[in-house]
Write a protein that holds these residues in place. Structure first.
Motif, PDB file in Angstrom:
ATOM      1  N   ALA A   1     -10.051   5.842   1.362  1.00 17.19           N
ATOM      2  CA  ALA A   1     -10.952   5.105   0.480  1.00 17.19           C
ATOM      3  C   ALA A   1     -11.016   3.629   0.833  1.00 17.19           C
ATOM      4  N   LEU A   2      -9.969   3.096   1.453  1.00 14.60           N
ATOM      5  CA  LEU A   2      -9.941   1.668   1.784  1.00 14.60           C
ATOM      6  C   LEU A   2     -11.110   1.271   2.672  1.00 14.60           C
ATOM      7  N   LEU A   3     -11.546   2.176   3.540  1.00 18.96           N
ATOM      8  CA  LEU A   3     -12.630   1.823   4.454  1.00 18.96           C
ATOM      9  C   LEU A   3     -13.994   1.759   3.778  1.00 18.96           C
ATOM     10  N   ALA A   4     -14.066   2.200   2.527  1.00 23.66           N
ATOM     11  CA  ALA A   4     -15.328   2.144   1.782  1.00 23.66           C
ATOM     12  C   ALA A   4     -15.347   0.999   0.771  1.00 23.66           C
ATOM     13  N   VAL A   5     -14.265   0.247   0.665  1.00 23.00           N
ATOM     14  CA  VAL A   5     -14.225  -0.904  -0.244  1.00 23.00           C
ATOM     15  C   VAL A   5     -15.133  -1.997   0.315  1.00 23.00           C
ATOM     16  N   LYS A   6     -16.084  -2.444  -0.484  1.00 24.40           N
ATOM     17  CA  LYS A   6     -17.049  -3.438  -0.025  1.00 24.40           C
ATOM     18  C   LYS A   6     -16.447  -4.837  -0.119  1.00 24.40           C
ATOM     19  N   PRO A   7     -16.389  -5.569   1.002  1.00 24.41           N
ATOM     20  CA  PRO A   7     -15.932  -6.954   0.928  1.00 24.41           C
ATOM     21  C   PRO A   7     -17.032  -7.852   0.379  1.00 24.41           C
TER      22      PRO A   7
ATOM     23  N   ALA B   1      -6.517   4.118  -6.388  1.00 18.60           N
ATOM     24  CA  ALA B   1      -7.125   3.068  -7.215  1.00 18.60           C
ATOM     25  C   ALA B   1      -6.343   1.765  -7.096  1.00 18.60           C
ATOM     26  N   SER B   2      -5.023   1.873  -7.117  1.00 17.42           N
ATOM     27  CA  SER B   2      -4.171   0.689  -6.983  1.00 17.42           C
ATOM     28  C   SER B   2      -4.366   0.017  -5.625  1.00 17.42           C
ATOM     29  N   ASP B   3      -4.442   0.810  -4.564  1.00 18.60           N
ATOM     30  CA  ASP B   3      -4.595   0.254  -3.220  1.00 18.60           C
ATOM     31  C   ASP B   3      -5.960  -0.407  -3.038  1.00 18.60           C
ATOM     32  N   CYS B   4      -7.002   0.189  -3.608  1.00 16.69           N
ATOM     33  CA  CYS B   4      -8.337  -0.415  -3.514  1.00 16.69           C
ATOM     34  C   CYS B   4      -8.382  -1.744  -4.261  1.00 16.69           C
ATOM     35  N   ARG B   5      -7.727  -1.809  -5.423  1.00 19.27           N
ATOM     36  CA  ARG B   5      -7.665  -3.082  -6.157  1.00 19.27           C
ATOM     37  C   ARG B   5      -6.940  -4.132  -5.326  1.00 19.27           C
TER      38      ARG B   5
ATOM     39  N   ALA C   1      -0.847  17.982  -9.381  1.00 19.02           N
ATOM     40  CA  ALA C   1      -0.046  16.794  -9.697  1.00 19.02           C
ATOM     41  C   ALA C   1      -0.113  15.778  -8.559  1.00 19.02           C
ATOM     42  N   GLU C   2      -0.001  16.241  -7.315  1.00 18.28           N
ATOM     43  CA  GLU C   2      -0.081  15.328  -6.173  1.00 18.28           C
ATOM     44  C   GLU C   2      -1.458  14.688  -6.084  1.00 18.28           C
ATOM     45  N   THR C   3      -2.495  15.476  -6.359  1.00 17.56           N
ATOM     46  CA  THR C   3      -3.856  14.945  -6.295  1.00 17.56           C
ATOM     47  C   THR C   3      -4.061  13.867  -7.350  1.00 17.56           C
ATOM     48  N   LEU C   4      -3.543  14.095  -8.562  1.00 10.83           N
ATOM     49  CA  LEU C   4      -3.675  13.101  -9.626  1.00 10.83           C
ATOM     50  C   LEU C   4      -2.926  11.817  -9.257  1.00 10.83           C
ATOM     51  N   GLY C   5      -1.712  11.970  -8.721  1.00  9.37           N
ATOM     52  CA  GLY C   5      -0.962  10.795  -8.282  1.00  9.37           C
ATOM     53  C   GLY C   5      -1.676  10.061  -7.167  1.00  9.37           C
ATOM     54  N   PHE C   6      -2.282  10.815  -6.253  1.00  4.60           N
ATOM     55  CA  PHE C   6      -3.031  10.226  -5.151  1.00  4.60           C
ATOM     56  C   PHE C   6      -4.225   9.441  -5.677  1.00  4.60           C
ATOM     57  N   LEU C   7      -4.873   9.955  -6.729  1.00  4.72           N
ATOM     58  CA  LEU C   7      -6.017   9.269  -7.324  1.00  4.72           C
ATOM     59  C   LEU C   7      -5.616   7.886  -7.835  1.00  4.72           C
ATOM     60  N   PHE C   8      -4.521   7.820  -8.581  1.00  3.68           N
ATOM     61  CA  PHE C   8      -4.115   6.542  -9.163  1.00  3.68           C
ATOM     62  C   PHE C   8      -3.542   5.596  -8.112  1.00  3.68           C
TER      63      PHE C   8
ATOM     64  N   LEU D   1       0.830  -1.205   0.000  1.00  2.58           N
ATOM     65  CA  LEU D   1       0.000   0.000   0.000  1.00  2.58           C
ATOM     66  C   LEU D   1       0.866   1.257   0.000  1.00  2.58           C
ATOM     67  N   HIS D   2       0.330   2.316  -0.592  1.00  2.00           N
ATOM     68  CA  HIS D   2       1.016   3.606  -0.604  1.00  2.00           C
ATOM     69  C   HIS D   2       0.798   4.315   0.739  1.00  2.00           C
TER      70      HIS D   2
END
Length: 340
Positions: free
Chosen positions: A114-120, A87-91, A77-84, A66-67
């Motif tokens: 965002a990890l806390l909103a990932v549905k198991p 996404a990688s961490d949620c996957r 630029a930081e926000t865009l990097g944070f977005l991707f 995880l990042h």
């Protein structure tokens, strides 16, 4: 394991030993190893701080992928990097928890919220281990991820662009963009005082369980004798203002026949310089020693070599495992009369 169902458990935590900041991570490791010892399949999903990859830790599968975002997210630029990276961490979380029976969130500071909103998967239980303010802060602000989407966009054009980006992020990247309930499942606390603070802040944890910390008494054996000579005072913990080392330095001036040893990672360099200047002004620098962080396996001998441990925190904490460890080896503890 004949009488027990074998569970698949995923623990999500910002850091995991040996790359840890304090007792929270050590307790997580204790729980993970004990679950594995009992025959359960345990995966710890953690950040890349200190190492990256997949390893085995006493039967626990540790995934360091995880990042970690130690600082705030600022600029386009930081926000865009944070977005991707989000996404990688949620996957990654979906992949690791696709067959899980339980997903347990521990200290999350530095991870994307965002990890806390990932549905198991359906039927998977969700737990939140709470021994600090991490969940209360998320409930208030939404954390680093949801704060971005909830922040007003400004002009009509910017609001429209943000709405489009929100839809694309949710549909194409499969990243949750709406804040989940906090806690997302069941929470449990190690401190009644901490739970009361959450309830007072309006976080829905009134039915949360209280499960106090424990320690391995095989690692911390009682020592009756203490070193002869000058009294040895021990401060063991992170060097930061809230831990109260400066108060201990001032008190040392009133205890002439004592030495102070402060051992732990420096988290606030400016504060360390301030403590050193305070020690010089109080003329106690010659009776002080600063030590680098030590492995947890060395904590028992450090405690046994001290006449007293001072727990000088100025803000409420959960009931510290360090206090338990000191008691276990027979070292008296002086602590501030605050929560936990």
């Amino acid at each position: 394991m004949s009488a027990e169902r074998r569970l698949s458990v995923v623990l999500v935590i910002a850091r995991y030993p040996p790359h840890h900041a304090g007792g929270y991570e050590l307790r997580c490791r204790d729980v993970a190893r004990e679950l594995a010892r009992r025959g359960h399949a345990v995966t710890v999903l953690t950040s890349r701080v200190g190492a990256r990859g997949v390893e085995d830790d006493g039967g626990v599968r540790v995934v360091r992928q995880l990042h970690h975002h130690a600082q705030g997210i600022d600029g386009r630029a930081e926000t865009l990097g944070f977005l991707f990276s989000t996404a990688s961490d949620c996957r990654r979380l979906r992949r690791e928890s696709k067959n899980a029976d339980v997903v347990a969130y521990w200290h999350q500071q530095g991870l994307t919220s965002a990890l806390l909103a990932v549905k198991p998967r359906r039927g998977c239980g969700i737990l939140c281990d709470v021994s600090s303010d991490w969940l209360r802060e998320l409930a208030g602000s939404g954390g680093n991820w949801f704060r971005i989407w909830e922040k007003p966009a400004g002009t009509a054009a910017k609001r429209a662009a943000k709405s489009v980006l929100r839809v694309l992020t949710g549909l194409l990247l499969r990243v949750p963009v709406r804040r989940p309930p906090f806690p997302p499942g069941r929470a449990y606390f190690t401190s009644e005082d901490n739970k009361r603070a959450y309830v007072a802040a309006g976080v829905d944890v009134l039915d949360a369980a209280l499960i106090r910390s424990g320690i391995d008494l095989g690692l911390f054996r009682y020592v009756d004798a203490r070193p002869a000579g000058v009294a040895q005072i021990l401060f063991l913990g992170r060097i930061k203002r809230r831990k109260g080392l400066h108060t201990l330095v001032l008190a040392l001036g009133d205890v002439p026949n004592a030495r102070l040893r402060a051992v732990g990672p420096v988290e606030e360099e400016d504060y360390l310089a301030e403590v050193a200047e305070l020690a010089r002004a109080a003329r106690v620098m010659d009776r002080m020693e600063f030590g680098a962080p030590v492995a947890h396996s060395e904590v028992a001998s450090l405690l046994a070599g001290a006449h007293v441990l001072v727990f000088a925190s100025e803000e409420p904490e959960a009931f510290s495992r360090l206090v338990l460890e000191a008691f276990a080896v027979g070292t008296p503890v002086i602590g501030t009369p605050i929560g936990g």
